[in-house]
Design an enzyme around this catalytic site. Structure first.
Site, PDB file in Angstrom:
ATOM      1  N   ILE A 114       1.124  -1.138   0.047  1.00 22.11           N
ATOM      2  CA  ILE A 114       0.180  -0.016   0.340  1.00 22.11           C
ATOM      3  C   ILE A 114       0.594   1.645  -0.295  1.00 22.11           C
ATOM      4  O   ILE A 114      -0.103   2.167  -1.073  1.00 22.11           O
ATOM      5  CB  ILE A 114      -1.092  -0.216   1.282  1.00 22.11           C
ATOM      6  CG1 ILE A 114      -1.773   1.338   1.196  1.00 22.11           C
ATOM      7  CG2 ILE A 114      -0.261  -0.265   2.234  1.00 22.11           C
ATOM      8  CD1 ILE A 114      -2.596   1.627  -0.520  1.00 22.11           C
ATOM      9  N   GLU A 155      -7.245  -1.908   6.240  1.00 23.34           N
ATOM     10  CA  GLU A 155      -7.424  -2.659   7.885  1.00 23.34           C
ATOM     11  C   GLU A 155      -5.736  -2.925   7.668  1.00 23.34           C
ATOM     12  O   GLU A 155      -5.326  -3.667   7.238  1.00 23.34           O
ATOM     13  CB  GLU A 155      -8.336  -3.232   8.260  1.00 23.34           C
ATOM     14  CG  GLU A 155      -8.916  -4.003   7.574  1.00 23.34           C
ATOM     15  CD  GLU A 155      -8.147  -5.271   6.825  1.00 23.34           C
ATOM     16  OE1 GLU A 155      -7.074  -5.890   7.332  1.00 23.34           O
ATOM     17  OE2 GLU A 155      -7.955  -6.049   5.782  1.00 23.34           O
ATOM     18  N   GLY A 157      -5.716  -6.910   1.754  1.00 22.25           N
ATOM     19  CA  GLY A 157      -6.041  -5.897   3.243  1.00 22.25           C
ATOM     20  C   GLY A 157      -5.148  -5.101   2.433  1.00 22.25           C
ATOM     21  O   GLY A 157      -4.260  -4.532   1.292  1.00 22.25           O
ATOM     22  N   GLU A 158      -4.951  -4.679   3.833  1.00 20.23           N
ATOM     23  CA  GLU A 158      -4.353  -2.906   3.424  1.00 20.23           C
ATOM     24  C   GLU A 158      -4.890  -1.770   2.738  1.00 20.23           C
ATOM     25  O   GLU A 158      -3.870  -0.688   2.502  1.00 20.23           O
ATOM     26  CB  GLU A 158      -2.906  -2.839   3.971  1.00 20.23           C
ATOM     27  CG  GLU A 158      -2.370  -3.596   2.400  1.00 20.23           C
ATOM     28  CD  GLU A 158      -0.736  -3.857   2.897  1.00 20.23           C
ATOM     29  OE1 GLU A 158       0.226  -3.973   1.736  1.00 20.23           O
ATOM     30  OE2 GLU A 158      -0.215  -4.831   3.724  1.00 20.23           O
ATOM     31  N   GLY A 159      -5.715  -1.859   2.179  1.00 29.83           N
ATOM     32  CA  GLY A 159      -6.329  -0.879   1.417  1.00 29.83           C
ATOM     33  C   GLY A 159      -5.567  -1.059   0.473  1.00 29.83           C
ATOM     34  O   GLY A 159      -5.838   0.255  -0.750  1.00 29.83           O
TER      35      GLY A 159
END
Length: 339
Positions: free
Chosen positions: A104, A162, A304-306
């Site tokens: 990200i 997240e 994840g992690e946007g």
């Protein structure tokens, strides 16, 4: 049982949501009709510009300050062996985000998207949901309120992501509580657990549902009993964004839990949200279907992690750039449609 008064203000904010600006959408469509292309030929890119206009309440939408927010929390349920990694990895990955080493970080850096990371009491994991509530109602409500601060920097688009070892188990438990079924219907491999780990995750979800079954009678009660701080904070960010005229892009399987809670309170509360992608994790596509939504992308991602939300933001930036900078038929001396 009656809902705790601690949630009263949050319910009100979810119910009393402002509508979108259809006059702004009409202005975007008027310009789009003048651009040197067949009507509708840019497909969902055209819809993304309308989406920005509607929820920014601007006839000329802008993306001067797009932002990815990562909310990080730890979970007591990791004591049940539901993850291939220890929960210390949550804090280590937060450092990796800020040091520029994560996927990200690289996506945001390449495409000039702001990245903010919110650490949520990483030293204090939530309760193990197989033995106790994840959070008490007051802490849950306070964390939702804290998440509302994500819009303080006045982003014109916010992407919700997240980080939290164990949170795919938490997400599966929330979905099972909202939509029914057993743990096996909702769990996925998360950080890469083996077959035994997958069975263990399903069993953990089933045990948590059985323990809290008499208290899962409201979406916010489900969030408190089964959720996590990062999910509470994402819900807060989502709510605040609606009231501050900021459109939202939701990332994947875990981030979608915040939208699912909001939707369960009031389906209209997520109208300002786009869902970035269909995650390869768990039953994400089924969750989106429950809400009558679909993902913009389907890339087999489950990081994840946007990361998926950031890629969708890149699409939005591209769509808006085309809308603002393509020539019109008149300006380019191109003949328009004859019939």
């Amino acid at each position: 049982m009656p809902l705790n008064p601690a949630f009263a203000d949050i319910v009100e904010l979810l119910v009393a949501v402002p509508d979108g600006d259809e006059q702004a959408v009409a202005a975007v469509r008027q310009r789009d009709a003048q651009l040197t292309k067949p009507p509708g030929s840019l497909g969902q890119l055209e819809g993304m510009v309308e989406f920005l206009a509607r929820w920014q309440h601007r006839s000329k939408p802008r993306l001067d300050n797009p932002m990815v927010t990562i909310f990080a929390g730890n979970h007591g349920v990791t004591d049940q062996g539901v993850s291939a990694f220890p929960r210390e990895v949550t804090a280590q990955m937060v450092a990796n985000f800020t040091n520029g080493g994560a996927a990200i970080s690289q996506i945001c850096g390449l495409h000039e998207i702001n990245l903010r990371v919110f650490e949520l009491a990483l030293e204090l994991p939530t309760g193990d949901i197989t033995k106790e509530p994840a959070l008490d109602d007051q802490m849950c409500a306070a964390t939702i309120a804290y998440g509302m601060e994500a819009v303080a920097g006045k982003p014109d688009l916010i992407c919700l992501g997240e980080m939290g070892i164990g949170n795919t188990t938490i997400a599966a438990a929330i979905y099972a509580a909202l939509y029914g079924g057993s743990g096996a219907d909702w769990v996925g491999r998360g950080t890469g657990v083996d077959d035994e780990g997958l069975k263990r995750k399903a069993d953990v979800v089933d045990r948590a549902l059985a323990l809290h079954r008499t208290e899962l009678d409201h979406p916010l009660a489900i969030l408190a009993r089964l959720g996590g701080r990062e999910i509470c904070a994402m819900l807060g960010a989502l709510v605040a964004a609606r009231h501050q005229k900021v459109p939202v892009i939701i990332d994947g399987y875990v981030a979608t839990t915040a939208a699912a809670i909001a939707h369960a309170v009031n389906p209209a509360a997520i109208n300002h949200c786009l869902f970035a992608h269909v995650s390869a994790e768990g039953a994400h596509e089924q969750v989106l279907s429950k809400m009558g939504r679909s993902g913009l992308l389907d890339l087999g991602m489950r990081l994840g992690e946007g990361s998926g939300a950031a890629l969708a933001a890149v699409m939005a930036k591209t769509a808006l750039h085309l809308h603002n900078n393509m020539a019109t038929f008149e300006g380019a001396s191109v003949s328009g449609k004859s019939v």
